[in-house]
Design a protein around this motif. Structure first.
Motif, PDB file in Angstrom:
ATOM      1  N   SER A  15      39.724  40.806  50.505  1.00 60.36           N
ATOM      2  CA  SER A  15      38.615  41.382  50.503  1.00 60.36           C
ATOM      3  C   SER A  15      38.347  41.819  51.927  1.00 60.36           C
ATOM      4  O   SER A  15      37.998  40.838  52.525  1.00 60.36           O
ATOM      5  N   SER A  18      33.988  43.549  52.606  1.00 58.03           N
ATOM      6  CA  SER A  18      32.776  43.029  51.871  1.00 58.03           C
ATOM      7  C   SER A  18      32.772  41.758  51.462  1.00 58.03           C
ATOM      8  O   SER A  18      31.620  41.387  50.881  1.00 58.03           O
ATOM      9  N   ASN A  20      33.973  39.909  49.110  1.00 63.88           N
ATOM     10  CA  ASN A  20      33.786  39.728  47.633  1.00 63.88           C
ATOM     11  C   ASN A  20      34.957  38.845  47.187  1.00 63.88           C
ATOM     12  O   ASN A  20      36.059  39.170  47.022  1.00 63.88           O
TER      13      ASN A  20
END
Length: 116
Positions: A15, A18, A20
């Motif tokens: 990721s 972000s 994430n």
């Protein structure tokens, strides 16, 4: 019945912006699955639903991975997902962090041993 391991596959996902962890983990699992066609069930005459799929994912923040969201990646079989500390968080110049996840996917079947 003995659990017989048939396939081991490994993948990496990230990721980039972000941070994430679930998405990085999902990408790692997909990467592992794309490296191998899991037609081993057909080769041994087992239904695909009988595949026992053990998934271990390594990320720096295991508690940030939503394992329930990863189950939908598998079109068949019986996946069990565990998340451990691993992977890598890479701080970027100017701010932000790239999350890198590693995944190991192991496919097994319950089989009886032959005593010839």
């Amino acid at each position: 019945m003995a659990k017989t391991r048939m396939v081991h596959q490994f993948g990496m996902g990230s990721s980039i912006r972000s941070r994430n962890y679930t998405e990085a983990a999902a990408r790692a699992v997909r990467d592992a699955l794309w490296h191998h066609s899991l037609n081993v069930a057909d080769a041994f005459g087992f239904p695909k639903a009988a595949m026992l799929i053990d998934v271990e994912i390594g990320v720096q923040q295991p508690e940030a991975v939503e394992t329930a969201a990863l189950l939908g990646i598998f079109p068949y079989g019986q996946p069990r997902i565990s998340v451990v500390k691993g992977g890598l968080d890479v701080d970027k110049p100017g701010g932000g962090t790239t999350v890198i996840a590693n995944a190991a996917v192991i496919v097994s079947f319950d089989m009886e041993r032959s005593h010839d």
